[in-house]
Design an enzyme around this catalytic site. Structure first.
Site, PDB file in Angstrom:
ATOM      1  N   CYS A 277      99.640  19.351  67.696  1.00 32.61           N
ATOM      2  CA  CYS A 277     100.274  19.965  66.532  1.00 32.61           C
ATOM      3  C   CYS A 277      99.756  19.342  65.229  1.00 32.61           C
ATOM      4  O   CYS A 277      98.618  19.570  64.838  1.00 32.61           O
ATOM      5  CB  CYS A 277     101.793  19.881  66.668  1.00 32.61           C
ATOM      6  SG  CYS A 277     102.646  21.171  65.724  1.00 32.61           S
ATOM      7  N   PHE A 278     100.553  18.532  64.538  1.00 35.91           N
ATOM      8  CA  PHE A 278     100.086  17.866  63.330  1.00 35.91           C
ATOM      9  C   PHE A 278      98.871  17.008  63.667  1.00 35.91           C
ATOM     10  O   PHE A 278      97.922  16.896  62.873  1.00 35.91           O
ATOM     11  CB  PHE A 278     101.210  17.004  62.750  1.00 35.91           C
ATOM     12  CG  PHE A 278     101.073  16.707  61.280  1.00 35.91           C
ATOM     13  CD1 PHE A 278     101.152  17.713  60.335  1.00 35.91           C
ATOM     14  CD2 PHE A 278     100.879  15.413  60.839  1.00 35.91           C
ATOM     15  CE1 PHE A 278     101.038  17.444  58.977  1.00 35.91           C
ATOM     16  CE2 PHE A 278     100.764  15.127  59.489  1.00 35.91           C
ATOM     17  CZ  PHE A 278     100.839  16.143  58.554  1.00 35.91           C
ATOM     18  N   ASN A 319     105.314  25.154  67.042  1.00 34.79           N
ATOM     19  CA  ASN A 319     106.067  24.956  65.813  1.00 34.79           C
ATOM     20  C   ASN A 319     105.108  24.455  64.750  1.00 34.79           C
ATOM     21  O   ASN A 319     104.972  23.269  64.527  1.00 34.79           O
ATOM     22  CB  ASN A 319     107.213  23.955  66.019  1.00 34.79           C
ATOM     23  CG  ASN A 319     107.929  23.653  64.711  1.00 34.79           C
ATOM     24  OD1 ASN A 319     107.756  24.362  63.726  1.00 34.79           O
ATOM     25  ND2 ASN A 319     108.723  22.595  64.690  1.00 34.79           N
ATOM     26  N   GLY A 321     103.210  25.663  60.758  1.00 32.87           N
ATOM     27  CA  GLY A 321     103.004  26.592  59.654  1.00 32.87           C
ATOM     28  C   GLY A 321     101.646  26.433  59.008  1.00 32.87           C
ATOM     29  O   GLY A 321     101.319  27.165  58.068  1.00 32.87           O
ATOM     30  N   PHE A 322     100.853  25.446  59.478  1.00 34.42           N
ATOM     31  CA  PHE A 322      99.502  25.219  58.975  1.00 34.42           C
ATOM     32  C   PHE A 322      98.531  25.262  60.143  1.00 34.42           C
ATOM     33  O   PHE A 322      98.932  25.113  61.300  1.00 34.42           O
ATOM     34  CB  PHE A 322      99.415  23.855  58.280  1.00 34.42           C
ATOM     35  CG  PHE A 322     100.236  23.753  57.018  1.00 34.42           C
ATOM     36  CD1 PHE A 322      99.662  23.977  55.779  1.00 34.42           C
ATOM     37  CD2 PHE A 322     101.589  23.435  57.080  1.00 34.42           C
ATOM     38  CE1 PHE A 322     100.414  23.876  54.618  1.00 34.42           C
ATOM     39  CE2 PHE A 322     102.355  23.339  55.930  1.00 34.42           C
ATOM     40  CZ  PHE A 322     101.765  23.562  54.691  1.00 34.42           C
ATOM     41  N   HIS A 367     102.635  22.481  71.795  1.00 35.54           N
ATOM     42  CA  HIS A 367     103.436  21.392  72.354  1.00 35.54           C
ATOM     43  C   HIS A 367     103.391  21.402  73.880  1.00 35.54           C
ATOM     44  O   HIS A 367     104.189  22.079  74.530  1.00 35.54           O
ATOM     45  CB  HIS A 367     104.893  21.522  71.887  1.00 35.54           C
ATOM     46  CG  HIS A 367     105.091  21.219  70.451  1.00 35.54           C
ATOM     47  ND1 HIS A 367     105.516  19.992  69.992  1.00 35.54           N
ATOM     48  CD2 HIS A 367     104.915  21.984  69.347  1.00 35.54           C
ATOM     49  CE1 HIS A 367     105.597  20.014  68.675  1.00 35.54           C
ATOM     50  NE2 HIS A 367     105.228  21.218  68.264  1.00 35.54           N
ATOM     51  N   GLU A 369     104.393  19.142  75.881  1.00 28.27           N
ATOM     52  CA  GLU A 369     105.573  18.507  76.497  1.00 28.27           C
ATOM     53  C   GLU A 369     106.669  19.523  76.766  1.00 28.27           C
ATOM     54  O   GLU A 369     107.397  19.412  77.737  1.00 28.27           O
ATOM     55  CB  GLU A 369     106.092  17.365  75.624  1.00 28.27           C
ATOM     56  CG  GLU A 369     107.000  17.761  74.486  1.00 28.27           C
ATOM     57  CD  GLU A 369     106.299  18.486  73.362  1.00 28.27           C
ATOM     58  OE1 GLU A 369     106.958  19.187  72.583  1.00 28.27           O
ATOM     59  OE2 GLU A 369     105.057  18.362  73.257  1.00 28.27           O
TER      60      GLU A 369
END
Length: 393
Positions: A277-278, A319, A321-322, A367, A369
């Site tokens: 993700c990030f 999850n 937005g970028f 994600h 997990e």
């Protein structure tokens, strides 16, 4: 940014509430959870289950989450499923909340939990219309106001437009742990492995990590040292890691200069690296790619992604937005060797994964997990283990 009044959930449900978007559109409904006012970025999540994991995901910090599934709260709240120590969403929007939870694991109702944690929400609005509006106009700032006497419409709209935007927001240090901690490896008997006796040691940079993530690694015999977002390269290597992990988290990756610098230090040492993700966006920046804000993002547990290394299509939990701006169909030369896009979203061709071809590093935008499911992507933790085994060999 939330101001709320706590009390009985049943005592607040009949109070009026209004949701106001920054473009001026509003929806009237009833109070759900705490009474007061709250502000954030309006986003929608398409998951039909797992609302407790959604609420406690630190990546939702400063976001008002609209649930597209109409019935929310049916299974109540338990003490086993939270992904962190608190609810992180700035506000909560549902169409038809459960009047009474019904599940053998439930210990309290969802609205009681929202009240207890001061989370302002709204129910009884047309969430389909709101979701369509956000899909057409894009994610935007929003406010929820509830109580006996609501402010004037012009006052509410002015407050929404004064709220900070998500673009340019540096939030990971606000949600990450302040002190390092260790999640012990889990042995074949299901018990914790003594510290220092695990198969592998991983340094995990907490940018908003979910509790299930180190657990998934611990299940594979990994001792996980979870480190603050402000940790340096020296802090990372002080735990003698076999691998380094960069977690999910909130905010704009364009502001994450410190994690990018730390990741470049890891890449220079050629230590096996995994980001989600990030962490995927951090890897993208570390390799020299840009990032950009999606119109309305990916949120939910039903996003189709293709793993280009195998051709397999996975249903995945998202999850974000970028996204990373990297070429889909060419191998790129980077300061750390050749890189390519390893995963892609089948809905909109958004980059969902990166991998280096000349050293052991990869990432995904979603994600694996997936505590609430699906579990199609759990193999990625095994891929991380294989990288560490290969490096050790």
């Amino acid at each position: 940014m939330t101001t709320s009044t706590r009390g009985s959930a049943h005592g607040t449900r009949g109070l009026p509430a209004v949701l106001v978007l920054e473009d001026g559109r509003s929806f009237r409904g009833r109070a759900y959870g705490a009474v007061g006012e709250t502000f954030g970025e309006a986003v929608f999540s398409t998951g039909m289950t797992g609302y407790q994991e959604t609420l406690t995901d630190p990546s939702y910090h400063r976001q008002v989450v609209v649930m597209t599934a109409p019935h929310i709260g049916n299974t109540g709240v338990n003490d086993e499923d939270p992904e962190s120590q608190r609810i992180w969403v700035a506000g909560y929007v549902v169409r038809d909340p459960a009047r009474t939870p019904s599940n053998w694991r439930s210990v309290r109702s969802l609205d009681d939990e929202l009240v207890a944690q001061g989370v302002v929400g709204i129910s009884g609005i047309d969430t389909r219309a709101l979701t369509r509006h956000l899909r057409e106009r894009g994610a935007m700032r929003v406010g929820i106001f509830s109580g006996e006497a609501l402010p004037d419409a012009g006052v509410m709209l002015a407050k929404v437009r004064q709220a900070p935007e998500m673009q340019g927001a540096d939030l990971s240090t606000q949600v990450a742990t302040k002190e390092p901690y260790v999640v012990p490896a889990i042995g074949s008997d299901g018990g914790a492995v003594p510290i220092g006796a695990a198969k592998f040691t991983v340094a995990a940079i907490d940018l908003g990590i979910k509790g299930m993530t180190p657990h998934r690694m611990a299940e594979r015999g990994i001792e996980v040292h979870v480190l603050p977002a402000t940790s340096t390269v020296e802090d990372v290597y002080a735990v003698n890691p076999d691998g380094v992990f960069f977690s999910n988290g909130p905010g704009d990756p364009a502001t994450a200069d410190h994690p990018v610098s730390v990741m470049r230090g890891v890449l220079e040492r050629r230590t096996p690296l995994f980001g989600i993700c990030f962490g995927n966006q951090i890897l993208g920046r570390a390799l020299g790619f840009g990032t950009y804000k999606l119109k309305y993002g990916h949120r939910g547990i039903n996003q189709p992604v293709q793993d280009r290394t195998t051709g397999k299509v996975e249903v995945t939990a998202h999850n974000h937005g970028f996204a990373v701006d990297a070429p889909l169909d060419t191998v790129s030369d980077t300061p750390f060797g050749r890189a390519e896009v390893s995963h892609v979203c089948l809905n909109d061709d958004v980059v969902e994964g990166l991998q280096l071809l000349d050293q052991p590093a990869f990432s995904v935008q979603y994600h694996p997990e997936a505590a609430a499911g699906p579990h199609d992507a759990a193999y990625l933790f095994d891929r991380f283990v294989s990288l560490m085994e290969g490096q050790r060999a």
